[in-house]
Write a protein that holds these residues in place. Sequence first.
Motif, PDB file in Angstrom:
ATOM      1  N   HIS A   1      -2.991  -1.176   6.445  1.00  0.00           N
ATOM      2  CA  HIS A   1      -3.632  -1.560   5.187  1.00  0.00           C
ATOM      3  C   HIS A   1      -2.852  -2.675   4.493  1.00  0.00           C
ATOM      4  CE1 HIS A   1      -5.872   2.562   4.731  1.00  0.00           C
ATOM      5  NE2 HIS A   1      -6.238   1.877   5.790  1.00  0.00           N
TER       6      HIS A   1
ATOM      7  N   ASP B   1       0.846  -1.198   0.000  1.00  0.00           N
ATOM      8  CA  ASP B   1       0.000   0.000   0.000  1.00  0.00           C
ATOM      9  C   ASP B   1       0.875   1.239   0.000  1.00  0.00           C
ATOM     10  OD1 ASP B   1      -2.440   1.337  -0.043  1.00  0.00           O
ATOM     11  OD2 ASP B   1      -2.512   1.529   2.132  1.00  0.00           O
TER      12      ASP B   1
ATOM     13  N   HIS C   1       0.418   5.750   0.385  1.00  0.00           N
ATOM     14  CA  HIS C   1      -0.422   6.944   0.541  1.00  0.00           C
ATOM     15  C   HIS C   1       0.455   8.188   0.425  1.00  0.00           C
ATOM     16  CE1 HIS C   1      -4.371   5.423   2.102  1.00  0.00           C
ATOM     17  NE2 HIS C   1      -3.636   4.332   2.283  1.00  0.00           N
TER      18      HIS C   1
HETATM   19 ZN   LIG Z   1      -4.289   2.369   2.225  1.00  0.00          ZN
END
Ligand SMILES: [Zn+2]
Length: 159
Positions: A43, A9, A11
């Motif tokens: 995540h 993941d 961000h």
């Molecule tokens: Zn995420």
Amino acid sequence: MYRSGIGYDTHRFAEGRKLVLGGVEIPHARGLEGHSDADVLTHAIADALLGAIGERDIGHHFPNTEETIRGISSLEILQRVGEILAKKKCRIANVDATLIAEAPKIGPYLEAMRGTISAVLGIDVLRVGIKATTNEGMGALGREEGMAALAVASVEQSE
Ligand SMILES: [Zn+2]
């Protein structure tokens, strides 16, 4: 039967957001952008666990179009993933994750993150590994545009 899964993941950083990693709030000038609390580490771990049982990712299970999950703690998402595994008679053997970020320094918080993640999943802390590294100044992560996390998980499925 043992099964393993992988999770990834990323961000972007955003102004005016809290930085939450592995369920732990970390003092930093910026947080991560996202629909939930944008906990990139949690995540990746949730996706690794879902992958280990052949399920689709958290974006599918917890779509960001769903208003009920706006601002949700990612620990709650992880807990629900743990429940999905339990329903499928899967026991978590171990989880290992690496956070990739230039800043802030994550080392002082790693043990707290292990404690939080293991508690939410209901497993011994020794079954959770969390590490952090930088991207050596290269690329978007090196320019501190955001953070990324990788995770692997092994689960044991009883028939
Ligand atoms: Zn995420």
